[in-house]
Design a protein around this motif. Structure first.
Motif, mmCIF file in Angstrom:
data_model
loop_
_atom_site.group_PDB
_atom_site.id
_atom_site.type_symbol
_atom_site.label_atom_id
_atom_site.label_comp_id
_atom_site.label_asym_id
_atom_site.label_seq_id
_atom_site.Cartn_x
_atom_site.Cartn_y
_atom_site.Cartn_z
ATOM 1 N N LYS A 1 -9.079 20.866 -34.707
ATOM 2 C CA LYS A 1 -10.363 20.333 -35.156
ATOM 3 C C LYS A 1 -10.425 18.804 -35.111
ATOM 4 O O LYS A 1 -11.385 18.236 -34.611
ATOM 5 C CB LYS A 1 -10.650 20.823 -36.576
ATOM 6 C CG LYS A 1 -10.821 22.330 -36.675
ATOM 7 C CD LYS A 1 -11.106 22.759 -38.109
ATOM 8 C CE LYS A 1 -11.276 24.267 -38.197
ATOM 9 N NZ LYS A 1 -11.538 24.727 -39.597
ATOM 10 N N ASP A 2 -9.423 18.161 -35.636
ATOM 11 C CA ASP A 2 -9.528 16.714 -35.793
ATOM 12 C C ASP A 2 -8.469 15.928 -35.028
ATOM 13 O O ASP A 2 -8.790 14.984 -34.312
ATOM 14 C CB ASP A 2 -9.445 16.344 -37.280
ATOM 15 C CG ASP A 2 -10.587 16.933 -38.082
ATOM 16 O OD1 ASP A 2 -11.699 17.016 -37.521
ATOM 17 O OD2 ASP A 2 -10.378 17.325 -39.231
ATOM 18 N N GLU A 3 -7.219 16.311 -35.180
ATOM 19 C CA GLU A 3 -6.141 15.507 -34.614
ATOM 20 C C GLU A 3 -5.024 16.412 -34.110
ATOM 21 O O GLU A 3 -4.726 17.440 -34.707
ATOM 22 C CB GLU A 3 -5.591 14.560 -35.687
ATOM 23 C CG GLU A 3 -4.490 13.619 -35.201
ATOM 24 C CD GLU A 3 -3.983 12.725 -36.313
ATOM 25 O OE1 GLU A 3 -4.450 11.587 -36.414
ATOM 26 O OE2 GLU A 3 -3.102 13.192 -37.081
ATOM 27 N N LYS B 1 -11.975 13.860 -33.252
ATOM 28 C CA LYS B 1 -13.228 13.895 -34.040
ATOM 29 C C LYS B 1 -14.375 13.256 -33.278
ATOM 30 O O LYS B 1 -15.505 13.741 -33.318
ATOM 31 C CB LYS B 1 -13.024 13.165 -35.373
ATOM 32 C CG LYS B 1 -12.053 13.863 -36.311
ATOM 33 C CD LYS B 1 -12.093 13.252 -37.694
ATOM 34 C CE LYS B 1 -11.660 11.800 -37.693
ATOM 35 N NZ LYS B 1 -10.226 11.669 -37.355
ATOM 36 N N ALA B 2 -14.100 12.190 -32.585
ATOM 37 C CA ALA B 2 -15.172 11.433 -31.940
ATOM 38 C C ALA B 2 -15.265 11.723 -30.446
ATOM 39 O O ALA B 2 -15.795 10.915 -29.690
ATOM 40 C CB ALA B 2 -14.954 9.934 -32.164
ATOM 41 N N ASP C 1 -7.013 11.607 -31.543
ATOM 42 C CA ASP C 1 -8.115 11.827 -32.472
ATOM 43 C C ASP C 1 -9.240 12.545 -31.730
ATOM 44 O O ASP C 1 -9.844 11.988 -30.815
ATOM 45 C CB ASP C 1 -8.593 10.482 -33.015
ATOM 46 C CG ASP C 1 -9.710 10.637 -34.042
ATOM 47 O OD1 ASP C 1 -10.068 11.795 -34.344
ATOM 48 O OD2 ASP C 1 -10.223 9.617 -34.520
#
Length: 390
Positions: free
Chosen positions: A360-362, A381-382, A379
């Motif tokens: 999901k995020d990292e 997320k972005a 990362d």
């Protein structure tokens, strides 16, 4: 009165005890010749009608066989002595027609090229033979490493391709009659029969992932059956035969496994529509295993070939191959050895991990760089819309 001598009397008694003289038994050749004269076709013994179960099996086989195909994988190999390149079969298995649009489903490992037990990619040329014996070109359009599933587009007349009838697997019962149709050892459209031996099994794929809820059956499954249909007594697809427990002889011992059709019905449409199960993209391209070995002698891990700008991989500082002004390879960049603490042997294994457990995020990658193992944190997320790559 004349009395016989004692010697004559004894001789007479001995001859009487022996009885009449018997003829010598006939020779073996005489027996053979005597019985040759009786050669004639045997009278056919009459039988009753086939049982209801037999008639049902025959009917279901005739209904389904037109949906079962023979899949051949072909790849170029170079003769190291003459340097000649020859296209050779690298594997063969079974598949089945999924829908009305020329899509065939099989196992991914059926079309995989291996060298010394190591996966080096999918075969560049695929041939699909239909029930009528005609062979057509197939092209890989969707694959899932996690579920060992491949979808092929087959360039045959659509009217010649009969979609298989699809059932369900959530309501199966141990003890149900099942049949498998496949091409074991190249013997096309072979029917084997058995029962569901167990449900809810876990099987490990070639990509070190686990398929849940697999069907265990004692219907004979042998090399070449992979990718073939497992049918219930109504002739509906309930699974795809995928793996066996084999002895040293690589033959069936009555323990085969099939991917449940409910899993296929969820995965296959996504592969047709998108090509993959769309795990998160990190923004790098890895060299295929064959090139990595040929160029650098690397047989384990992923050699990063290119890193796309403004992606999680680029922002984490991942390095691709070092190129000169002409685009020629001058040096090695990063080699990915691990993902989230787990070893990564090849691209398929990493893709399978991403399909089963989408991060999901990292994510943390173990990377070999300049002779040292370091960790890169990506990362996610972005992340923006990325090219269709890892």
């Amino acid at each position: 009165m004349i009395r016989p001598s004692l010697a004559l009397l004894l001789t007479s008694l001995a001859l009487a005890a022996q009885g009449p003289k018997r003829a010598a038994p006939p020779s073996e050749d005489a027996v053979i010749e005597r019985f040759r004269a009786f050669s004639a076709p045997r009278t056919v013994a009459q039988r009753g009608p086939l049982s209801a179960e037999e008639r049902n099996t025959i009917r279901r086989f005739k209904e389904a066989r037109g949906s079962v195909v023979y899949v051949s994988a072909i790849a170029p190999f170079q003769n190291l002595r003459t340097l000649d390149i020859t296209n050779l079969p690298t594997g063969a298995g079974t598949g089945f027609v999924w829908d009305d649009y020329g899509h065939v489903v099989t196992n991914l490992h059926v079309i995989t090229v291996e060298e010394q037990g190591r996966r080096i990619g999918e075969a560049p040329e695929l041939q699909v033979t239909l029930t009528d014996g005609k062979t057509y070109k197939g092209k890989l359009i969707g694959r899932s490493f996690a579920y060992d599933v491949a979808v092929l587009q087959v360039f045959a007349p659509l009217e010649a391709m009969k979609p298989i009838r699809v059932g369900s697997s959530h309501d199966l019962e141990v003890g149900q009659n099942v049949t498998a149709i496949g091409n074991p050892f190249g013997l096309d459209h072979t029917l084997t029969k058995g029962i569901i031996s167990a449900l809810g099994r876990e099987i490990t794929t070639d990509y070190q992932t686990r398929i849940l809820d697999a069907i265990q059956t004692d219907a004979a499954v042998n090399p070449g059956n992979s990718g073939g249909p497992l049918l219930d007594s109504a002739g509906r697809l309930i699974g795809m035969t995928t793996a066996i427990v084999a002895t040293k002889g690589e033959g069936s011992v009555g323990v085969g496994f099939a991917i449940p059709v409910d899993t296929l019905n969820r995965v296959v449409p996504r592969l047709i529509a998108k090509g993959t199960l769309e795990p998160p993209r990190m923004g790098f391209v890895a060299l295929d295993a064959y090139r990595a070995q040929q160029l650098f002698g690397i047989t384990r891990g992923l050699v990063v070939g290119q890193v796309d700008p403004d992606t999680p991989a680029a922002r984490a500082g991942m390095r691709g191959l070092v190129l000169d002004a002409k685009g020629e390879i001058k040096g090695l960049g990063d080699v990915i050895l691990g993902y989230q603490g787990r070893a990564v042997e090849n691209e398929g294994q990493l893709m399978a991990m991403l399909e089963v457990e989408p991060p999901k995020d990292e994510v943390v990658l173990d990377v070999l760089r300049d002779g040292k193992v370091i960790q890169l944190k990506l990362d996610l997320k972005a992340r923006r819309a990325l090219p269709t790559r890892i």
